[in-house]
Design a protein around this motif. Structure first.
Motif, short mmCIF file in Angstrom:
data_model
loop_
_atom_site.label_atom_id
_atom_site.label_comp_id
_atom_site.label_asym_id
_atom_site.label_seq_id
_atom_site.Cartn_x
_atom_site.Cartn_y
_atom_site.Cartn_z
N THR A 43 14.77 -0.95 7.20
CA THR A 43 14.89 -1.30 8.62
C THR A 43 16.34 -1.17 9.08
O THR A 43 16.61 -0.70 10.19
N GLU A 44 17.27 -1.57 8.22
CA GLU A 44 18.69 -1.45 8.58
C GLU A 44 19.10 0.00 8.79
O GLU A 44 19.75 0.35 9.79
N ALA A 45 18.68 0.85 7.86
CA ALA A 45 19.01 2.28 7.97
C ALA A 45 18.39 2.86 9.24
O ALA A 45 19.02 3.64 9.97
N ALA A 46 17.17 2.46 9.51
CA ALA A 46 16.46 2.98 10.68
C ALA A 46 17.14 2.51 11.96
O ALA A 46 17.26 3.26 12.93
N ASP A 93 0.84 -1.21 0.00
CA ASP A 93 0.00 0.00 0.00
C ASP A 93 0.87 1.26 0.00
O ASP A 93 0.58 2.21 -0.71
N TYR A 94 1.94 1.26 0.82
CA TYR A 94 2.83 2.42 0.87
C TYR A 94 3.44 2.69 -0.51
O TYR A 94 3.37 3.81 -1.03
N LEU A 95 4.04 1.65 -1.07
CA LEU A 95 4.74 1.84 -2.35
C LEU A 95 3.75 2.24 -3.44
O LEU A 95 4.04 3.12 -4.25
N SER A 96 2.57 1.63 -3.43
CA SER A 96 1.58 1.95 -4.47
C SER A 96 1.09 3.38 -4.33
O SER A 96 0.78 4.03 -5.32
N ALA A 97 1.01 3.87 -3.10
CA ALA A 97 0.51 5.24 -2.89
C ALA A 97 1.57 6.27 -3.27
O ALA A 97 1.27 7.46 -3.32
N GLY A 98 2.81 5.81 -3.50
CA GLY A 98 3.83 6.76 -3.96
C GLY A 98 4.98 6.98 -2.99
O GLY A 98 5.81 7.85 -3.20
N ILE A 99 5.01 6.21 -1.91
CA ILE A 99 6.17 6.29 -1.03
C ILE A 99 7.37 5.73 -1.82
O ILE A 99 7.29 4.64 -2.40
N ASP A 100 8.44 6.52 -1.85
CA ASP A 100 9.59 6.18 -2.69
C ASP A 100 10.76 5.78 -1.79
O ASP A 100 11.29 6.62 -1.05
N PRO A 101 11.17 4.52 -1.86
CA PRO A 101 12.23 4.05 -0.94
C PRO A 101 13.57 4.75 -1.15
O PRO A 101 14.45 4.64 -0.29
N GLU A 102 13.71 5.48 -2.26
CA GLU A 102 14.92 6.28 -2.43
C GLU A 102 14.92 7.49 -1.49
O GLU A 102 15.96 8.05 -1.17
N LYS A 103 13.72 7.90 -1.10
CA LYS A 103 13.60 9.10 -0.26
C LYS A 103 13.12 8.80 1.14
O LYS A 103 13.28 9.61 2.05
N THR A 104 12.47 7.65 1.32
CA THR A 104 11.83 7.33 2.59
C THR A 104 12.23 5.93 3.04
O THR A 104 12.19 4.99 2.24
N HIS A 105 12.64 5.82 4.29
CA HIS A 105 12.93 4.49 4.83
C HIS A 105 11.64 3.86 5.33
O HIS A 105 10.97 4.43 6.20
N ILE A 106 11.30 2.70 4.81
CA ILE A 106 10.16 1.95 5.34
C ILE A 106 10.73 0.89 6.28
O ILE A 106 11.60 0.11 5.89
N LEU A 107 10.27 0.88 7.53
CA LEU A 107 10.88 -0.01 8.51
C LEU A 107 9.85 -0.84 9.27
O LEU A 107 8.69 -0.45 9.38
N ILE A 108 10.31 -1.97 9.78
CA ILE A 108 9.45 -2.83 10.60
C ILE A 108 9.85 -2.68 12.06
O ILE A 108 10.97 -3.02 12.46
N GLN A 109 8.94 -2.18 12.85
CA GLN A 109 9.20 -1.80 14.23
C GLN A 109 9.87 -2.90 15.06
O GLN A 109 10.86 -2.66 15.75
N SER A 110 9.32 -4.12 15.01
CA SER A 110 9.80 -5.18 15.91
C SER A 110 11.25 -5.59 15.63
O SER A 110 11.89 -6.20 16.48
#
Ligand code: TRP
Length: 368
Positions: A325-328, A70-87
């Motif tokens: 997640t690594e970057a975060a 959903d994030y990627l489809s809505a336009g979140i761009d992993p080049e600009k935004t870190h998507i991370l898994i909390q746990s």
């Protein structure tokens, strides 16, 4: 100049719906593309989801990929935004433990979001400690990244307020400027703040079956729109209709733009004109719903087609999550180190500590 950092997130308990979209996701994409931020983190808050879904871990697990898509489809761009898994970031759990020293039970009991949610979930006297204290964990999420800005819905306001209190308390008790006070960025209008379900009920939710999802096929969106709740007293086209509490118009408040009128309803220049006609009488529900359907389809079509592409490349999405997640974690580890230093528990990182202990026990510090 001070850095500007975004952190925000969602619990992975289901696919994201259009309420999530206008409430925060659309804004995150705009902010991301504005170039006005130094770092952006979006968190899939699975550990938080477990605080009230601990007995259904597979639900959480199954929705990690859905939310990432959903994030990627809505336009979140992993080049600009870190998507991370909390746990997967243990530093967040560690910060939560230390922050919990600075929060009282009565303060948590007064947190309005916790209050409403406790009522909704019907825990009775059996409130899980993890659920009760999740505002502390959310403060860890936000401060670990030194976030200045949290784009989120109104329901998150008490969480941000509690986070700010923890930051102030931490910084003053430990005489430091380690933690940063975040600010919430709320949706621009009332409709985006609280998009109701298609049945007019306050909240869009899977259990109520009143949601429109970003990943719903076009036909399904149309079906849901055509059966939406409007003004129950607006029986004939020529009758005057009510706008207040009319879900179709609330959705138009959230989604319709000038271009949509030019393209799909050229009789009107804007929503105010359409509303005026509806109020006066002579504008039928079906016509308004067809317009809303066009507006929604135009908004959702690019999201759907991007999703179809990403669904064919799940290993790529997996890599995005892993790298994000690594970057975060790197960022969170830096903050945790500063927090431990401020709380005087950094024994092995502090070379002076050994020296002071040697002096102390050899009687050289005048103690003997
Ligand atoms: N509590 C948020 C929700 O229920 C999810 C969340 C977790 C979050 N951590 C966050 C939101 C940090 C903003 C910032 O949707």
């Amino acid at each position: 100049m001070a850095e500007k950092i975004i952190l925000t997130g969602d619990r992975p308990t289901g696919r994201l719906h259009i309420g999530h979209y206008v409430g925060s996701l659309r804004r995150r994409v705009e902010l991301q593309n504005s170039g006005g931020f130094d770092e952006i983190y979006i968190m899939i808050a699975d550990a938080q989801a477990l605080t009230d879904n601990f007995d259904d871990p597979d639900k959480v697990r199954e929705n990690i990929m859905e939310v990432a898509l959903d994030y990627l489809s809505a336009g979140i761009d992993p080049e600009k935004t870190h998507i991370l898994i909390q746990s997967q970031i243990p530093e967040l759990t560690e910060l939560t433990f230390y922050y919990s020293d600075l929060v009282t039970v009565s303060r948590l009991q007064r947190n309005p979001t916790v209050k409403t949610e406790l009522g909704m979930r019907g825990f009775g006297e059996s409130i899980p400690v993890g659920f009760f204290t999740y505002p502390i964990s959310q403060a860890a999420d936000i401060t670990a990244f030194k976030a200045t800005t949290v784009p989120a819905g109104e329901d998150q306001q008490p969480m941000i307020e509690q986070t700010r209190e923890i930051v102030r308390k931490f910084n003053s008790v430990y005489h430091t400027e380690t933690l940063v006070e975040p600010e919430i960025l709320l949706p621009q209008n009332e409709a985006c703040m609280r998009l109701p379900g298609t049945d007019g009920r306050e909240k869009m939710s899977k259990s109520l079956g009143n949601g429109i999802y970003l990943s719903d096929p076009a036909e399904e969106v149309k079906k849901k729109v055509m059966s939406m709740f409007t003004d129950p007293d607006h029986l004939r086209v020529e009758d005057p209709g009510k706008i207040e509490g009319n879900t179709v118009f609330t959705y138009l408040d959230a989604f319709a733009r000038a271009e949509h009128f030019a393209e799909y309803a050229p009789d009107y220049t804007d929503l105010e004109e359409m509303k005026a006609h509806y109020r006066k009488g002579g504008l039928g529900d079906v016509k308004v719903k067809k317009f809303l359907n066009n507006v929604l389809q135009e908004t959702l079509e690019p999201i759907r087609s991007r999703r179809a592409r990403f669904e064919k490349d799940i290993p790529y999405v997996y890599e995005v999550l892993k790298k994000g997640t690594e970057a975060a974690e790197k960022k969170a580890a830096g903050t945790l180190e500063e927090v431990k230093r401020a709380m005087r528990i950094n024994y092995f990182e502090d070379t002076e500590w050994l020296e002071t202990q040697i002096r102390k026990f050899s009687g050289q510090d005048g103690r003997a």
